[in-house]
Design a protein around this motif. Sequence first.
Motif, PDB file in Angstrom:
ATOM      1  N   PRO A 147       3.342 -10.467   3.436  1.00  0.00           N
ATOM      2  CA  PRO A 147       3.634 -10.437   1.929  1.00  0.00           C
ATOM      3  C   PRO A 147       3.422  -9.764   0.968  1.00  0.00           C
ATOM      4  CG  PRO A 147       2.408 -12.386   2.511  1.00  0.00           C
ATOM      5  CD  PRO A 147       2.564 -11.879   3.709  1.00  0.00           C
ATOM      6  N   LEU A 148       2.095  -9.056   1.433  1.00  0.00           N
ATOM      7  CA  LEU A 148       1.416  -8.075   0.463  1.00  0.00           C
ATOM      8  C   LEU A 148       1.733  -6.838   0.853  1.00  0.00           C
ATOM      9  CD1 LEU A 148      -2.188  -9.805   0.764  1.00  0.00           C
ATOM     10  CD2 LEU A 148      -0.208 -10.323  -0.548  1.00  0.00           C
ATOM     11  N   ARG A 149       2.684  -6.354   1.648  1.00  0.00           N
ATOM     12  CA  ARG A 149       3.070  -5.100   2.357  1.00  0.00           C
ATOM     13  C   ARG A 149       3.327  -4.117   1.175  1.00  0.00           C
ATOM     14  NH1 ARG A 149       7.022  -8.658   3.243  1.00  0.00           N
ATOM     15  NH2 ARG A 149       9.159  -8.243   2.454  1.00  0.00           N
ATOM     16  N   ASP A 150       3.780  -4.631  -0.024  1.00  0.00           N
ATOM     17  CA  ASP A 150       4.124  -3.401  -1.180  1.00  0.00           C
ATOM     18  C   ASP A 150       2.887  -3.458  -2.147  1.00  0.00           C
ATOM     19  OD1 ASP A 150       6.897  -3.701  -0.309  1.00  0.00           O
ATOM     20  OD2 ASP A 150       7.415  -5.531  -1.769  1.00  0.00           O
ATOM     21  N   LEU A 151       1.906  -3.744  -1.709  1.00  0.00           N
ATOM     22  CA  LEU A 151       0.559  -3.325  -2.536  1.00  0.00           C
ATOM     23  C   LEU A 151      -0.009  -2.089  -2.335  1.00  0.00           C
ATOM     24  CD1 LEU A 151      -1.406  -6.748  -2.777  1.00  0.00           C
ATOM     25  CD2 LEU A 151       0.541  -6.272  -4.102  1.00  0.00           C
ATOM     26  N   THR A 152      -0.481  -1.452  -3.032  1.00  0.00           N
ATOM     27  CA  THR A 152      -1.340  -0.108  -2.880  1.00  0.00           C
ATOM     28  C   THR A 152      -2.511  -0.477  -2.191  1.00  0.00           C
ATOM     29  OG1 THR A 152      -2.209  -0.049  -4.888  1.00  0.00           O
ATOM     30  CG2 THR A 152      -0.054   0.795  -4.858  1.00  0.00           C
ATOM     31  N   GLU A 153      -3.121   0.251  -1.740  1.00  0.00           N
ATOM     32  CA  GLU A 153      -4.398  -0.087  -1.052  1.00  0.00           C
ATOM     33  C   GLU A 153      -5.628  -0.363  -2.280  1.00  0.00           C
ATOM     34  OE1 GLU A 153      -8.071   2.996   1.240  1.00  0.00           O
ATOM     35  OE2 GLU A 153      -6.012   3.686   0.869  1.00  0.00           O
ATOM     36  N   ARG A 154      -5.489   0.415  -3.451  1.00  0.00           N
ATOM     37  CA  ARG A 154      -6.451  -0.176  -4.327  1.00  0.00           C
ATOM     38  C   ARG A 154      -6.167  -1.577  -4.875  1.00  0.00           C
ATOM     39  NH1 ARG A 154     -11.365   1.165  -5.558  1.00  0.00           N
ATOM     40  NH2 ARG A 154     -10.940   3.143  -6.530  1.00  0.00           N
TER      41      ARG A 154
END
Length: 219
Positions: A147-154
């Motif tokens: 579910p966090l796939r859309d988050l950037t690395e930061r």
Amino acid sequence: MRVLIAEDDALLREGLSLLLAGEGCEVCAAVDNADDFLAAVAEHGPDVAVVDVRLPPDFRDEGLRAALEARRRVPALPVLVLSSYVEDRYAADLLADGRGGVGYLLKHRVGDLDHFMTELRRVAAGGTAMDPEVVAQLLVRRRADDPLRDLTEREREVLALMARGEANAEIAARLRVSDGAVNKHIRNVFAKLGLAPGDSGHRRVLAVLAYLGNRPDPG
């Protein structure tokens, strides 16, 4: 700060009691089983409870279940659970009610007294404290439908530090960015996870639940 301890190992139970007393805490009770723990919660009304995951008779998850039951009976009760091993499902179980005031640490953290007391006080104040080793293992256990796939690395870095219970200022110092940058990243995390201001529960806890892979349906 009044602390209740539930730990079956007599040496660790006594050691915790002495350490906490040396830090100015009052150990209102120190017990070795789940039934006595629940009775002590009712009798003493502690500010925070420190509970071993595995207690008699089966040494499986009796302590965890007792901690969850104690929070059902006393919703505001802060609980810090100790475990000998990384079992991240317990972290998710603790956070599942969305209220905060919970922690999950490995037992060897007790040896670092400053760190342990910092995490205990964080939990007693209503925050969350997840062991860094649990967080590290979660980083390599993400599912294909993450579910966090859309988050950037930061943004993932910021959320990982949130999962460890770090406050915004601590995150900013660790990542060497401004408080404003951290606030922006956290807002982005909330938005990408669909945690609008009107969501029931604490958005920070719900975000950490998503990180742990056990987010409840906000609807």
